[in-house]
Design an enzyme around this catalytic site. Structure first.
Site, short mmCIF file in Angstrom:
data_model
loop_
_atom_site.label_atom_id
_atom_site.label_comp_id
_atom_site.label_asym_id
_atom_site.label_seq_id
_atom_site.Cartn_x
_atom_site.Cartn_y
_atom_site.Cartn_z
N ARG A 132 0.86 -1.19 0.00
CA ARG A 132 0.00 0.00 0.00
C ARG A 132 0.89 1.23 0.00
O ARG A 132 1.90 1.27 0.70
CB ARG A 132 -0.85 0.06 1.29
CG ARG A 132 -1.74 -1.10 1.54
CD ARG A 132 -3.13 -0.91 1.01
NE ARG A 132 -3.70 0.39 1.29
CZ ARG A 132 -4.74 0.88 0.61
NH1 ARG A 132 -5.29 0.19 -0.35
NH2 ARG A 132 -5.23 2.07 0.91
N HIS B 200 12.93 -2.63 -0.92
CA HIS B 200 12.44 -2.58 -2.31
C HIS B 200 13.30 -3.51 -3.15
O HIS B 200 14.53 -3.47 -3.06
CB HIS B 200 12.52 -1.14 -2.83
CG HIS B 200 12.03 -1.03 -4.24
ND1 HIS B 200 10.68 -1.04 -4.54
CD2 HIS B 200 12.68 -0.97 -5.42
CE1 HIS B 200 10.53 -0.98 -5.85
NE2 HIS B 200 11.73 -0.94 -6.41
#
Ligand code: GRF
Length: 212
Positions: free
Chosen positions: A91, A109
């Site tokens: 999100r 990431h």
């Protein structure tokens, strides 16, 4: 000992790596809550098995991103975390949430940022023909996948790689650098200045390079 909240949406393999690192003594911290926006996230079952406190907050039952994030902030804050760790939390967070946890909100990431921000990083790395790929732990700021970089791991892209082979090679190093980054945070060793992160104290490698 630092209080850590972990936010997930799915598999939870990074959560497991963090739990293992707490158990082995690498991380001087405790997980005070594992929160998921999907009730069927595999990582939630794992957290329950390990007797961690879990919370499910289904974003689909909120009328807006702002409404969901306001409740998310309220629930996370009720556990008084020192650090909030995004571990596959799919999100985008509002400015309010991010601002509340300035310099206390970490993300991993799956690319060597600033290359390939956003989704489908492994597919895009293969399409671009890069020969080095990897992952990045960074502090979260209001711009997605942009905040101060704390540690990166690089792996080779091999000629026969498909997306899933490359993803699993990267995931293995995610499981090494995320616990490392969190351990530095818990030891108060991270110094952020001008958007750059330095690790204070004894020598610390902010890069992990894997040859194959
Ligand atoms: C990882 O690839 C991470 O880099 C990305 O989401 C994935 C989460 O995997 N942000 P898991 O749920 O930790 O197994």
């Amino acid at each position: 000992m630092k209080r850590i909240a972990v936010l997930i949406s799915g598999r939870g393999s990074n959560l497991q790596a963090i739990v293992n690192a707490i158990e082995s003594g690498l991380i001087d911290g405790e997980i005070v809550v594992v929160l998921s926006n999907h009730e069927d996230a595999a990582g939630l079952s794992y957290a329950s098995q390990r007797s961690l406190t879990t919370v499910v907050l289904d974003h689909r039952t909120y009328s807006s991103r702002e409404a969901f994030d306001a409740e998310l902030l309220r629930r996370v804050e009720s556990f008084r975390p020192d650090l909030v760790v995004l571990a596959g939390f799919m999100r985008i967070l509002t400015r309010e949430f991010v601002a509340h946890y300035t310099n206390r909100l970490l993300n991993i990431h799956p690319s060597l940022l600033p290359a390939f921000p956003g989704l489908h990083t492994h597919r895009r790395a293969l399409q671009a023909g890069v020969k080095l790929h990897g992952c990045t732990v960074h502090f979260v700021t209001t711009e997605v996948d942009v905040g101060p970089i704390l540690i990166q791991a690089a792996v080779p892209v091999l000629p026969k790689d498909d997306e899933s082979q490359l993803a699993s090679r990267v995931l293995r190093v995610e499981h090494r650098i995320y616990p490392q980054a969190i351990s530095w945070f818990c030891e108060d060793r991270l110094v952020i200045k001008d958007g750059l992160v330095r690790v204070s104290g004894e020598h610390a490698e902010q890069v992990l390079f894997i040859h194959h």
